[in-house]
Write a protein that holds these residues in place. Structure first.
Motif, PDB file in Angstrom:
ATOM      1  N   VAL A   1       0.844  -1.197   0.000  1.00 22.55           N
ATOM      2  CA  VAL A   1       0.000   0.000   0.000  1.00 22.55           C
ATOM      3  C   VAL A   1       0.877   1.243   0.000  1.00 22.55           C
ATOM      4  N   ARG A   2       0.277   2.340  -0.405  1.00 28.33           N
ATOM      5  CA  ARG A   2       0.971   3.625  -0.335  1.00 28.33           C
ATOM      6  C   ARG A   2       1.064   4.018   1.131  1.00 28.33           C
ATOM      7  N   GLY A   3       2.279   4.219   1.619  1.00 33.75           N
ATOM      8  CA  GLY A   3       2.497   4.648   2.998  1.00 33.75           C
ATOM      9  C   GLY A   3       2.864   6.117   3.033  1.00 33.75           C
ATOM     10  N   THR A   4       3.271   6.592   4.186  1.00 29.99           N
ATOM     11  CA  THR A   4       3.636   8.001   4.317  1.00 29.99           C
ATOM     12  C   THR A   4       4.943   8.337   3.610  1.00 29.99           C
ATOM     13  N   ASN A   5       5.816   7.332   3.421  1.00 31.76           N
ATOM     14  CA  ASN A   5       7.118   7.562   2.789  1.00 31.76           C
ATOM     15  C   ASN A   5       7.338   6.690   1.557  1.00 31.76           C
ATOM     16  N   GLY A   6       6.305   6.372   0.822  1.00 33.17           N
ATOM     17  CA  GLY A   6       6.441   5.506  -0.340  1.00 33.17           C
ATOM     18  C   GLY A   6       5.495   4.329  -0.218  1.00 33.17           C
ATOM     19  N   PHE A   7       5.971   3.157  -0.580  1.00 33.83           N
ATOM     20  CA  PHE A   7       5.156   1.955  -0.494  1.00 33.83           C
ATOM     21  C   PHE A   7       5.533   1.137   0.730  1.00 33.83           C
TER      22      PHE A   7
ATOM     23  N   GLU B   1       0.843  -7.787   9.827  1.00 38.70           N
ATOM     24  CA  GLU B   1       0.054  -7.630  11.054  1.00 38.70           C
ATOM     25  C   GLU B   1       0.864  -7.076  12.215  1.00 38.70           C
ATOM     26  N   ASN B   2       2.188  -7.246  12.195  1.00 43.40           N
ATOM     27  CA  ASN B   2       3.029  -6.725  13.278  1.00 43.40           C
ATOM     28  C   ASN B   2       3.651  -5.372  12.947  1.00 43.40           C
ATOM     29  N   GLY B   3       3.238  -4.777  11.871  1.00 35.99           N
ATOM     30  CA  GLY B   3       3.760  -3.472  11.464  1.00 35.99           C
ATOM     31  C   GLY B   3       4.253  -3.528  10.033  1.00 35.99           C
ATOM     32  N   ASN B   4       3.932  -2.523   9.286  1.00 37.14           N
ATOM     33  CA  ASN B   4       4.305  -2.491   7.879  1.00 37.14           C
ATOM     34  C   ASN B   4       5.808  -2.297   7.704  1.00 37.14           C
ATOM     35  N   TRP B   5       6.288  -2.763   6.577  1.00 39.06           N
ATOM     36  CA  TRP B   5       7.697  -2.689   6.230  1.00 39.06           C
ATOM     37  C   TRP B   5       7.840  -1.694   5.092  1.00 39.06           C
ATOM     38  N   GLN B   6       8.552  -0.602   5.338  1.00 33.52           N
ATOM     39  CA  GLN B   6       8.691   0.456   4.340  1.00 33.52           C
ATOM     40  C   GLN B   6       9.670   0.061   3.239  1.00 33.52           C
ATOM     41  N   LEU B   7       9.218   0.235   2.010  1.00 36.07           N
ATOM     42  CA  LEU B   7      10.072  -0.018   0.858  1.00 36.07           C
ATOM     43  C   LEU B   7      10.526   1.324   0.292  1.00 36.07           C
ATOM     44  N   ASN B   8      11.440   1.937   1.007  1.00 37.78           N
ATOM     45  CA  ASN B   8      11.965   3.250   0.654  1.00 37.78           C
ATOM     46  C   ASN B   8      13.367   3.335   1.240  1.00 37.78           C
TER      47      ASN B   8
END
Length: 125
Positions: A4-10, A15-22
């Motif tokens: 999903v689109r997050g605050t800093n990219g995708f 379930e334990n917290g999203n992993w930022q791909l940036n």
């Protein structure tokens, strides 16, 4: 798996917290690919050493990579996975020989373009 689109990219949703791909706030997709090869190689090397009944501890896995800087798209050119292994001196040769089985038994490594050079090394502590 959802991305999903997050605050800093995708972000990869977990379930334990999203992993930022940036690469500025997490890991770039290329870094994640290299990490996947290293982690998969670690699981495979574990299984091989267990099967060979070698008493060991993998203390660290370090991954380096090179990209083709001259290509329009900077594709992966080389991945080097280095295992730091604690093993008795009499089993070191067997542990080193077992490395040649890792790449061809790792589904992540085998899924990549065969032009990408993947090297495994071991350092004994």
């Amino acid at each position: 798996m959802d991305i999903v689109r997050g605050t800093n990219g995708f972000d990869v949703v977990h379930e334990n917290g999203n992993w930022q791909l940036n690469r500025d706030t997490g890991f770039s997709p290329t870094q994640v690919t290299v990490a996947a090869v290293a982690a998969c190689s670690g699981y495979v090397y574990d299984a091989i050493l267990e099967k060979k009944r070698i008493d060991y501890t993998i203390e660290n896995i370090h991954a380096d990579f090179e990209q083709d800087q001259e290509a329009t798209v900077r594709v992966l050119k080389k991945i080097e996975v280095t295992f730091t292994l604690k093993v008795a001196p009499e089993n070191r040769e067997k542990a080193e020989k077992a490395l040649h089985l890792v790449k061809k038994s790792c589904p992540v490594a085998m899924s990549l373009d065969p032009k990408i050079e993947i090297l495994e090394k071991v350092i004994f502590s």
